[in-house]
Design a protein around this motif. Structure first.
Motif, PDB file in Angstrom:
ATOM      1  N   THR A 506      50.749   3.109  14.914  1.00  0.00           N
ATOM      2  CA  THR A 506      49.774   2.349  14.142  1.00  0.00           C
ATOM      3  C   THR A 506      50.474   1.480  13.114  1.00  0.00           C
ATOM      4  N   LYS A 507      50.003   0.243  12.987  1.00  0.00           N
ATOM      5  CA  LYS A 507      50.565  -0.647  11.970  1.00  0.00           C
ATOM      6  C   LYS A 507      50.218  -0.129  10.581  1.00  0.00           C
ATOM      7  N   PHE A 508      51.187  -0.284   9.698  1.00  0.00           N
ATOM      8  CA  PHE A 508      50.991   0.151   8.322  1.00  0.00           C
ATOM      9  C   PHE A 508      49.938  -0.751   7.660  1.00  0.00           C
ATOM     10  N   PRO A 509      48.894  -0.180   7.104  1.00  0.00           N
ATOM     11  CA  PRO A 509      47.784  -1.035   6.644  1.00  0.00           C
ATOM     12  C   PRO A 509      48.146  -2.000   5.512  1.00  0.00           C
ATOM     13  N   PHE A 510      49.195  -1.695   4.767  1.00  0.00           N
ATOM     14  CA  PHE A 510      49.514  -2.563   3.630  1.00  0.00           C
ATOM     15  C   PHE A 510      50.568  -3.601   3.975  1.00  0.00           C
ATOM     16  N   ASP A 511      51.138  -3.495   5.140  1.00  0.00           N
ATOM     17  CA  ASP A 511      52.155  -4.458   5.542  1.00  0.00           C
ATOM     18  C   ASP A 511      52.357  -4.307   7.042  1.00  0.00           C
ATOM     19  N   GLU A 512      51.835  -5.255   7.783  1.00  0.00           N
ATOM     20  CA  GLU A 512      51.781  -5.153   9.245  1.00  0.00           C
ATOM     21  C   GLU A 512      53.153  -5.187   9.916  1.00  0.00           C
ATOM     22  N   ARG A 513      54.188  -5.510   9.160  1.00  0.00           N
ATOM     23  CA  ARG A 513      55.525  -5.515   9.780  1.00  0.00           C
ATOM     24  C   ARG A 513      56.012  -4.094  10.053  1.00  0.00           C
ATOM     25  N   TRP A 514      55.390  -3.139   9.399  1.00  0.00           N
ATOM     26  CA  TRP A 514      55.835  -1.758   9.524  1.00  0.00           C
ATOM     27  C   TRP A 514      54.923  -0.974  10.462  1.00  0.00           C
ATOM     28  N   THR A 515      55.519   0.008  11.123  1.00  0.00           N
ATOM     29  CA  THR A 515      54.736   0.904  11.965  1.00  0.00           C
ATOM     30  C   THR A 515      54.825   2.307  11.373  1.00  0.00           C
ATOM     31  N   ILE A 516      53.704   2.991  11.325  1.00  0.00           N
ATOM     32  CA  ILE A 516      53.695   4.347  10.785  1.00  0.00           C
ATOM     33  C   ILE A 516      54.479   5.251  11.728  1.00  0.00           C
ATOM     34  N   GLU A 517      55.371   6.048  11.161  1.00  0.00           N
ATOM     35  CA  GLU A 517      56.260   6.824  12.031  1.00  0.00           C
ATOM     36  C   GLU A 517      55.619   8.135  12.485  1.00  0.00           C
ATOM     37  N   ALA A 518      56.378   8.824  13.329  1.00  0.00           N
ATOM     38  CA  ALA A 518      55.796   9.881  14.143  1.00  0.00           C
ATOM     39  C   ALA A 518      55.344  11.133  13.389  1.00  0.00           C
ATOM     40  N   ILE A 519      56.053  11.512  12.343  1.00  0.00           N
ATOM     41  CA  ILE A 519      55.621  12.709  11.628  1.00  0.00           C
ATOM     42  C   ILE A 519      54.417  12.384  10.763  1.00  0.00           C
ATOM     43  N   SER A 520      54.491  11.203  10.147  1.00  0.00           N
ATOM     44  CA  SER A 520      53.478  10.854   9.165  1.00  0.00           C
ATOM     45  C   SER A 520      52.112  10.587   9.782  1.00  0.00           C
ATOM     46  N   ASP A 521      52.073  10.284  11.067  1.00  0.00           N
ATOM     47  CA  ASP A 521      50.768   9.997  11.654  1.00  0.00           C
ATOM     48  C   ASP A 521      50.181  11.215  12.361  1.00  0.00           C
ATOM     49  N   SER A 522      50.788  12.355  12.144  1.00  0.00           N
ATOM     50  CA  SER A 522      50.246  13.549  12.796  1.00  0.00           C
ATOM     51  C   SER A 522      50.118  14.688  11.790  1.00  0.00           C
ATOM     52  N   THR A 523      49.388  14.423  10.751  1.00  0.00           N
ATOM     53  CA  THR A 523      49.268  15.429   9.697  1.00  0.00           C
ATOM     54  C   THR A 523      47.824  15.848   9.457  1.00  0.00           C
ATOM     55  N   LEU A 524      46.953  14.838   9.400  1.00  0.00           N
ATOM     56  CA  LEU A 524      45.555  15.116   9.070  1.00  0.00           C
ATOM     57  C   LEU A 524      44.694  15.097  10.326  1.00  0.00           C
ATOM     58  N   TYR A 525      45.360  14.911  11.472  1.00  0.00           N
ATOM     59  CA  TYR A 525      44.623  14.569  12.683  1.00  0.00           C
ATOM     60  C   TYR A 525      43.609  15.598  13.186  1.00  0.00           C
ATOM     61  N   PRO A 526      43.761  16.907  12.879  1.00  0.00           N
ATOM     62  CA  PRO A 526      42.768  17.832  13.434  1.00  0.00           C
ATOM     63  C   PRO A 526      41.335  17.410  13.114  1.00  0.00           C
ATOM     64  N   ILE A 527      41.145  16.862  11.941  1.00  0.00           N
ATOM     65  CA  ILE A 527      39.782  16.479  11.555  1.00  0.00           C
ATOM     66  C   ILE A 527      39.292  15.324  12.418  1.00  0.00           C
ATOM     67  N   TYR A 528      40.244  14.567  12.946  1.00  0.00           N
ATOM     68  CA  TYR A 528      39.820  13.416  13.745  1.00  0.00           C
ATOM     69  C   TYR A 528      39.209  13.827  15.083  1.00  0.00           C
ATOM     70  N   TYR A 529      39.555  15.019  15.561  1.00  0.00           N
ATOM     71  CA  TYR A 529      38.957  15.489  16.819  1.00  0.00           C
ATOM     72  C   TYR A 529      37.433  15.576  16.710  1.00  0.00           C
ATOM     73  N   ILE A 530      36.969  15.739  15.492  1.00  0.00           N
ATOM     74  CA  ILE A 530      35.522  15.856  15.311  1.00  0.00           C
ATOM     75  C   ILE A 530      34.865  14.499  15.521  1.00  0.00           C
ATOM     76  N   ILE A 531      35.623  13.449  15.232  1.00  0.00           N
ATOM     77  CA  ILE A 531      35.079  12.096  15.305  1.00  0.00           C
ATOM     78  C   ILE A 531      35.414  11.414  16.636  1.00  0.00           C
ATOM     79  N   SER A 532      36.561  11.776  17.203  1.00  0.00           N
ATOM     80  CA  SER A 532      37.047  11.063  18.392  1.00  0.00           C
ATOM     81  C   SER A 532      36.012  11.042  19.516  1.00  0.00           C
ATOM     82  N   MET A 533      35.222  12.114  19.604  1.00  0.00           N
ATOM     83  CA  MET A 533      34.228  12.204  20.657  1.00  0.00           C
ATOM     84  C   MET A 533      33.302  10.990  20.651  1.00  0.00           C
ATOM     85  N   TYR A 534      32.957  10.529  19.464  1.00  0.00           N
ATOM     86  CA  TYR A 534      32.007   9.415  19.368  1.00  0.00           C
ATOM     87  C   TYR A 534      32.665   8.092  19.735  1.00  0.00           C
ATOM     88  N   ALA A 535      33.970   8.018  19.517  1.00  0.00           N
ATOM     89  CA  ALA A 535      34.687   6.819  19.941  1.00  0.00           C
ATOM     90  C   ALA A 535      34.887   6.850  21.450  1.00  0.00           C
TER      91      ALA A 535
END
Length: 963
Positions: A506-535
């Motif tokens: 995912t592109k870093f929201p404050f500066d699109e030249r950067w990409t969010i790295e692998a550890i940092s984008d997998s921390t809060l994700y369990p909660i997203y499973y609740i929402i992903s179904m609707y997407a």
RNA sequence: GUGGGGGUAGUCAAGCUUGGCCAACGGCGCAGGACUUAGGAUCCUGUCCUUAGUGGUUCGGGAGUUCAAAUCUCUCCCCCCGCACCA
């Protein structure tokens, strides 16, 4: 008989799926949300990876059967360049890559479609879901599957980073990172994912020391800036052609490779000319910090590829310097060849600067002598250097000659002196790798300075404290990790959370030249499973998943009407999603491999604490160890080898052993917190065990149709009650191993014993089977369903709810223990004596002895059992007193025995009438040992007892006489 | 270096938090027997040494605390893992 495991597995998986058993929707029940840390998409997985996944499913299934509404979502992690590399190699048609795919069952058609990173990711997503997780019968809510590269996931990620920023946890500062000159940032680690050479390289922090010489600076790189007070000369390699490099408005001299490296780390570097090492020999230059003029001497050990290729000389503490200085001093040819003056040579006298335990004034000299090094160039010098550095760092103290640093410990002096020299402009920092690292593309990797690198500030004290405090309230297994996690949190520093280059993520929201790295984008994700179904179901689109959307559904911020207007999502749906989050979160259990202990779990915790309110913080963590490769004959760890079958794809193993055999293997082979060596033969024994259980159930189901009851029914009920109690107790800790032991071994053995003892009540058997099979369902669900159906029990066992179990009855259980003990004792005696007795006589205990034990037990519970008390109590009972000396001796013996052990089990035997019990079982005992058995109560006055054995009878231990 | 984990009978592996039902669960292997078999079978029994069912010596080495230690304390020896932008 089950003809085919495969058919059976398919049948039940279809049934579950048709019944939509795996779907988790909000209802009035208590909820339980469990995940395993989603795996990285790195190619095919092997049987070892299924261990943790299987545990999660089994725990989820158990929770269902104890009345919970279980949400068990899965996903994959594809951020980084793994997929890029894979796609690259596939498209280049690399031979071993192609055969790897084919061997794992990738069809030519599918191979054709693997034409880019996303195609590769989707391909493996499909493999993981269908060939691994569904194949293993997981009851996961597939509607919620997500992958870190999905657009909607990206929206969630951006929101997460905005929240981190709102909390002030995103910071920027310069950073020195390994990077390929061509491809940009790379990871240097043992797996060598990004690189083709140098996985064990480490980044060294050098201090560049600038030696002024006219308008030039000779620049040395050192790892020991604290030794500058001992500098007496300077080393150049006379055979190396150095370069002059413009550095801002100074001119530096360094080796050519160093100039290249410096250009990656510092601005304003430009090579402007060359100068030979030989030319510099004999120059005088001014040493930093001490501001003394020192001579330049020649030395071959200066490697142009290490540091700057120039070295400051501290002979007191550097073995290389000591020995090279001896060379210069002792070899007149050197002096002559390089035109050095005697004055120069004499001026270089070692200065003692550090006092160290076990060393004299000149540690370098001491270590050289103790290691027997005599010449420069000796390979042992490297070891000598490391040893002195290490000892100096830990035990050294700066001596008085070191000015204001005198008295400091080396580890403190190092930082202070470096800072001072940097402050005065005499030194700079420089990072270098300690061995050559080559990128996958073939270009060298070096350390590059990155300005304005974004970090997540995990060093934040307040966050660390809050996270640590929260951990104390969590259920963390193994318990060792519960203790250790605080240290880990404490130790965590800022983490670079974005990177540049052509990386997936995912592109870093404050500066699109950067990409969010692998550890940092997998921390809060369990909660997203609740929402992903609707997407996933297209009820909401990625564009609609704006900051106000997540603020509303996760944090409950904003007015639903306003958010609805802003996002175009109906108020109704917004409320539904919000309620889902409220219902399912917090996460009850996150299960992940031990590699996560120091990286993923801490960040998972930190991010939750940073972003979510206290009531939404995770409640449990469970760590699983690995299934490792089998060792070869030499004891070295072998690859999971093709010959031993371990390299076969997971679907192959499922086919060969059966899914349930593997699931049972994972559950029972060992505690989750130890590594296990993969061994096919062991898996096979689990399959055999399941076969036996199936056969036995079939037999029980078909043979027994008797009405009525049998003597051992009570025992069977009690045992199964006890086992269920044990299981529920163990599962409070998610201890599947204990559960498996109870179900597949203890309950099985009890069933065998029941039948062997002549148990034949079809009612008891059916009740026991219902309990038993239901207990199998979490670990071996397919077989449980099959047996459940075979027995004609209602519905699906996967949907069955465990009833309250009546607790075990220790009295009933003790009766059978007694019989087993008696049989065992008789066999023992027969074996030892070699007798073939006419008959065996059992003398059960006289009642008065039971009475003595009862009194003793009462005393124990009052905690005042000793010989005098017991004797006194016994003698005040007229019946016991009548036995005189025998009574007092028994009291003595019992008081001694019972004060030495705990006695909880003994109460049970008071409830049992041994004579009746053994008499009823005499026939059985006789058939077991093959001799006639007679039971006589020692209570009766006139009994047949030619050897007086009956006197030895004790409660719970009848006397035995072989005739 | 630093932080963590561990050493249990042929082997794998429980137990150690809360000392005593511990000669120490269980699996595998091995041995004997039953059944009688073509199945990677099953079912009994045994598997530290001794022994009429007892006793003795064991849980990396050593010392200690205790009536009692695989379990607690100290010390020594040995093995394994993580240390970061790798999931």
């Amino acid at each position: 008989m089950v003809s085919s495991y495969r058919e059976m597995e398919d049948k039940w998986q279809r049934t579950w799926s048709d019944r939509k058993l795996e779907n988790a929707d909000r209802d009035g029940r208590k909820k339980f949300m469990i995940i395993f840390a989603y795996p990285g998409v790195t190619g095919y997985l092997h049987v070892g990876h299924m261990r943790g996944f299987t545990y999660s499913d089994a725990i989820g299934r158990y929770k269902r059967m104890t009345g919970h509404n279980v949400l068990f979502p899965v996903g994959t992690h594809a951020t980084g360049n793994g997929a890029v590399t894979l796609a690259h190699r596939i498209m280049k048609k690399e031979e071993d890559m192609i055969s790897y795919l084919k061997n794992n069952g990738c069809t030519p058609e599918k191979l054709e479609g693997l034409n880019g990173p996303m195609a590769v990711v989707e391909f493996f997503n499909d493999v993981y879901v269908n060939d691994y997780w569904k194949r293993f019968g997981f009851l996961s809510d597939w509607r919620r599957f997500t992958c870190t590269l999905y657009e909607d996931y990206g929206m969630f990620m951006k929101w997460q980073f905005r929240k981190l920023n709102d909390s002030g946890l995103l910071i920027q500062k310069p950073y020195f990172a390994p990077a390929c000159v061509q491809c940009g940032p790379v990871a240097i680690d043992a797996s060598e994912t990004d690189i083709s050479k140098g996985g064990s390289a480490e980044t060294q922090e050098y201090t560049l020391l600038k030696f002024r010489c006219g308008d030039l600076f000779l620049v040395a790189a050192t790892l020991r800036p604290e030794t500058v007070y001992g500098q007496v000369n300077f080393w150049v390699n006379p055979d190396v052609e150095y370069v002059k490099m413009k550095k801002d408005n100074e001119t530096w001299i360094v080796s050519p490779p160093a100039a290249k490296k410096l250009a990656y780390q510092k601005d304003g570097c430009e090579v402007v000319g060359t100068i030979s090492g030989k030319e510099m020999v004999g120059w005088m230059c001014e040493a930093p910090m001490i501001h003394r003029s020192v001579p330049v001497f020649p030395a071959k050990f200066c490697d142009p590829n290490v540091g700057t290729g120039l070295v400051t000389s501290v002979p007191s503490d550097a073995p290389d310097d000591w020995i090279s200085l001896q060379d210069v001093k002792n070899d007149p040819l050197i002096m002559k060849e390089y035109g050095l003056t005697k004055e120069q040579i004499d001026s270089a006298v070692p200065i003692s600067i550090i006092s160290m335990d076990g060393y004299g004034d000149f540690p370098a000299k001491d270590i050289i002598e103790s290691m027997g090094i005599e010449r420069s160039g000796d390979p042992k010098l490297e070891e000598a250097k490391k040893q002195v550095y290490k000892d100096g760092y830990h035990t050294g103290r700066m001596k008085d000659v070191c000015g204001k640093f005198a008295g400091l410990r080396v580890e403190d002096a190092k930082d202070k002196m470096r800072a001072e020299m940097i402050g005065s402009g005499e030194a700079e920092l420089f990072y270098d790798l300690n061995e050559e690292v080559i990128c996958r593309c073939g270009n060298p990797v070096m350390i590059k300075r990155v300005d304005d690198q974004w970090f997540i500030n995990y060093a934040d004290e307040e966050l660390t404290k809050r996270t640590s405090d929260h951990c104390r309230t969590m259920d963390i297994n193994p318990p060792e990790y519960q203790n250790n996690v605080h240290t880990v949190l404490e130790w965590f520093r800022e983490r670079a959370c974005v990177r540049q280059g052509s990386w997936l993520g995912t592109k870093f929201p404050f500066d699109e030249r950067w990409t969010i790295e692998a550890i940092s984008d997998s921390t809060l994700y369990p909660i997203y499973y609740i929402i992903s179904m609707y997407a996933n179901s297209k009820q909401i689109s990625a564009e609609q998943m704006t900051e106000p959307f997540f603020d509303h559904v996760i944090l409950g911020k904003g007015d639903v009407g306003t958010v609805s207007k802003e996002t175009g999502i109906s108020a109704e749906l917004l409320t539904k999603i919000k309620d889902d989050v409220q219902y399912w979160y917090p996460l009850d259990l996150n299960l992940g491999g031990k590699e996560h202990m120091t990286v993923h779990f801490p960040t998972f915790l930190f991010n939750h604490v940073a972003i979510l309110p206290p009531e939404k913080l995770p409640k449990g963590i469970m760590v699983n160890w690995y299934i490792t490769k089998k060792k070869d004959e030499t004891g070295k760890k072998d690859k999971i080898s093709k010959s031993k079958g371990g390299a076969q794809p997971i679907p192959g193993a499922a086919e060969k052993f059966g899914v349930d055999s593997l699931r049972l293997y994972y559950a029972h082979i060992a505690s989750l917190f130890v590594d296990v060596e993969w061994d096919e033969d062991i898996v096979m024994t689990y399959r055999q065990r399941l076969d036996r259980i199936i056969t036995m159930t079939e037999e029980l189901n078909s043979i027994f149709e008797m009405e009525g009851t049998s003597d051992v029914d009570g025992w069977l009920y009690s045992r199964y009650g006890t086992h269920m109690e044990n299981i529920h107790e163990a599962m409070k800790r998610f201890d599947l191993r204990t559960m498996a032991a109870e179900v597949y071994f203890e309950m099985f053995n009890d069933m065998k014993w029941y039948v062997r003892r002549g148990g034949c009540s079809s009612l008891a058997i059916r009740d026991a089977l219902r309990t038993w099979i239901s207990a199998m369902a979490p670990i071996t669900p397919h077989i449980a369903e099959e047996l459940w159906e075979m027995c004609g029990f209602e519905g699906l066992v996967s949907e069955y709810e465990y009833p309250e179990v009546p607790p075990g009855d220790t009295g009933a259980e003790f009766g059978e223990t007694l019989i087993r003990d008696v049989i065992s004792d008789i066999s023992q005696i027969i074996k030892v004596t070699g007798m073939s007795p006419k008959r065996v006589i059992l003398y059960t205990t006289p009642q008065w002895k039971v009475k003595v034990m009862s009194i003793a037990l009462d005393l124990v519970s009052e905690n005042r059992l000793d010989i005098p008390s017991l004797t006194k109590m016994c003698m005040s009972d007229p019946e016991i007193k009548g036995y005189g000396k025998a009574a007092s001796e028994l009291a003595k013996k019992m008081a001694t025995d019972m004060s030495r052990t705990s006695n909880e089990g003994r109460r049970a035997l008071l409830k049992l009438n041994e004579f009746e019990h053994l008499s009823a079982a005499a026939q059985f005992i006789a058939s077991e040992i093959g001799y006639k058995v007679e039971v006589i109560s020692a209570n009766a006055g006139d009994i047949y007892d030619p050897q007086g054995k009956s006197k030895a009878a004790l409660p719970g231990r009848p006397a035995i006489y072989l005739e």
